[in-house]
Motif scaffolding. Sequence first.
Motif, mmCIF file in Angstrom:
data_model
loop_
_atom_site.group_PDB
_atom_site.id
_atom_site.type_symbol
_atom_site.label_atom_id
_atom_site.label_comp_id
_atom_site.label_asym_id
_atom_site.label_seq_id
_atom_site.Cartn_x
_atom_site.Cartn_y
_atom_site.Cartn_z
ATOM 1 N N ILE A 1 -4.149 -5.441 -4.327
ATOM 2 C CA ILE A 1 -4.278 -4.943 -2.952
ATOM 3 C C ILE A 1 -5.623 -5.365 -2.359
ATOM 4 O O ILE A 1 -5.687 -5.802 -1.206
ATOM 5 C CB ILE A 1 -4.059 -3.418 -2.894
ATOM 6 N N VAL B 1 0.837 -1.203 0.000
ATOM 7 C CA VAL B 1 0.000 0.000 0.000
ATOM 8 C C VAL B 1 0.871 1.252 0.000
ATOM 9 O O VAL B 1 0.590 2.211 -0.726
ATOM 10 C CB VAL B 1 -0.979 -0.012 1.196
ATOM 11 N N THR C 1 0.408 3.856 -3.074
ATOM 12 C CA THR C 1 -0.177 5.182 -2.839
ATOM 13 C C THR C 1 0.810 6.304 -3.136
ATOM 14 O O THR C 1 0.397 7.437 -3.349
ATOM 15 C CB THR C 1 -0.714 5.319 -1.403
ATOM 16 N N MET D 1 -5.516 5.138 3.497
ATOM 17 C CA MET D 1 -5.194 3.749 3.156
ATOM 18 C C MET D 1 -3.924 3.294 3.866
ATOM 19 O O MET D 1 -3.858 2.156 4.350
ATOM 20 C CB MET D 1 -5.054 3.604 1.639
ATOM 21 N N SER E 1 -3.734 0.260 6.543
ATOM 22 C CA SER E 1 -2.842 -0.872 6.287
ATOM 23 C C SER E 1 -1.875 -1.096 7.451
ATOM 24 O O SER E 1 -1.549 -2.238 7.775
ATOM 25 C CB SER E 1 -2.073 -0.685 4.976
ATOM 26 N N ALA F 1 -9.421 0.806 -1.317
ATOM 27 C CA ALA F 1 -8.712 0.362 -2.522
ATOM 28 C C ALA F 1 -9.682 0.253 -3.700
ATOM 29 O O ALA F 1 -9.331 0.594 -4.837
ATOM 30 C CB ALA F 1 -8.023 -0.978 -2.264
#
Length: 150
Positions: free
Chosen positions: A125, A48, A52, A67, A71, A108
């Motif tokens: 993901i 992640v 990102t 996110m 995570s 996601a």
Amino acid sequence: MRTGTSESIRLRWHASTGARLARVGATRVTSFRDLEVWRLSMDLARRVYGATASMPWPHRTELGGQMRRASVSTPSNIAEGFRQGSLRAYLRHVRIAAGSAAELETKAELASDLNLWPEVEGTEIRAMAARTGRMLTGLALALEDRAGRP
């Protein structure tokens, strides 16, 4: 014993030290690092973070930041619960971790719907988050069985 995965999980307290010991299948678990679900969630967090970083501004800091936090929350709660010293606290943290995995899976999907990253990245993901969630559900069910809950 109910489980959501193919492996059974048995927990017990070591009588002389009070340390929690667990068996997952035939493997003895003495640390949260021994749990496959913790290792998977750490891999997911790393994934992640990488994914990102390529999001366009301001999504990188807004949705991407949420996110990243979700995570990181997943393996952190697994570890924290494992070390809490009570089955009830461990179960509570496993449930929180499962919620964080579901939150990540949802965000996601949104990132994919908004074309904020390559579709393959979003698909992988989401699949990792879903697998993590299923494993956490199995762990929670095993902990509930251990605690004597229906």
